[in-house]
Design a protein around this motif. Sequence first.
Motif, PDB file in Angstrom:
ATOM      1  N   VAL A  69       0.710  -1.162   0.041  1.00 40.78           N
ATOM      2  CA  VAL A  69       0.034   0.049  -0.003  1.00 40.78           C
ATOM      3  C   VAL A  69       1.036   1.157   0.000  1.00 40.78           C
ATOM      4  N   GLU A  70       1.905   1.226   1.060  1.00 41.52           N
ATOM      5  CA  GLU A  70       2.757   2.251   0.974  1.00 41.52           C
ATOM      6  C   GLU A  70       3.512   2.814  -0.337  1.00 41.52           C
ATOM      7  N   ALA A  71       4.023   1.553  -1.055  1.00 41.62           N
ATOM      8  CA  ALA A  71       4.413   1.754  -2.521  1.00 41.62           C
ATOM      9  C   ALA A  71       3.568   2.244  -3.371  1.00 41.62           C
ATOM     10  N   SER A  72       2.078   1.692  -3.354  1.00 38.93           N
ATOM     11  CA  SER A  72       1.255   2.134  -4.142  1.00 38.93           C
ATOM     12  C   SER A  72       0.987   3.595  -4.111  1.00 38.93           C
ATOM     13  N   VAL A  73       1.004   4.370  -3.094  1.00 39.65           N
ATOM     14  CA  VAL A  73       0.759   5.730  -2.690  1.00 39.65           C
ATOM     15  C   VAL A  73       1.959   6.271  -3.368  1.00 39.65           C
ATOM     16  N   GLU A  74       3.231   5.933  -3.093  1.00 39.63           N
ATOM     17  CA  GLU A  74       4.488   6.586  -3.718  1.00 39.63           C
ATOM     18  C   GLU A  74       4.163   6.561  -5.122  1.00 39.63           C
TER      19      GLU A  74
END
Length: 274
Positions: free
Chosen positions: A101-106
């Motif tokens: 999820v964090e990588a998707s936000v980035e």
Amino acid sequence: MAGSELYERFMALHTRDGGLVMPNAWDGLSALMLADAGFEAIATSSVALAATLGRSDGRHEVTRDEHLEHAGLLGRLTGLPVNGDFEDGYGDTPEDVAWTVEASVESGLAGIGIEDTSGDPGQPIRDFDDAVDRVRSAVDAAKKRIVVTGRTDNFIQGRPDLDDTIRRLTAYAEVGADVLHAPYPPDLDALRAIITAVAPTPVNVLVSPADKVLTVAELQKAGVKRISLGPWLYVHAMGALEQATNALVAGDLASATTGISFERMGELLARSKN
């Protein structure tokens, strides 16, 4: 656009009257065609992406980084909110899901789907507590910067248990999922039961219930807030390719070489530069 702004923009499409139709692209040109047609958001398709790479879906054969790169490309080309069809969140643990999820936000994604599938043909659906923990972890990591869809694949994995499906979706909503999804409920009555049970959380439908393909208007009347196409536009395109291939085998060059013009392709590709 900051994650929180993108979240608000994407969620607004779900909460307005009628919701949205969110088709799934599989490459740059298909994404540009959908944007040119006026769709306000698009999604990836894990099935279509895997097929373009010569791999199978749902068996952990496509990596997180490959899907992130693919989804990021579609967003950069179109400027539209992109929802990532990210299978089980690409990881064995809830912590792995949070990292995805964090990588998707980035990467600038507007939404991400987290399924309760396992990739194990012998036990394709994760245990209830594990599935809920993974959605909770996704929501905690999202921090209202990306729309989280909690999805159960009971129906498409041979588990026609409406009660368990509603139990799972309700639990996903309780831990903060923004949208809920159970592909191919058996019929419209089952779909309505799901929508009623999880209200007011928006429900996504993949094309229609299993027994009959309905119109967009009919699904909206039933209370559906998001309609996705999954792999079906890609399947449609591959059907046209198979027809052209068969014509070519038969020696029919004219039928094998119809389709979109180079001029139209150029128009669409020019869109990405604007």
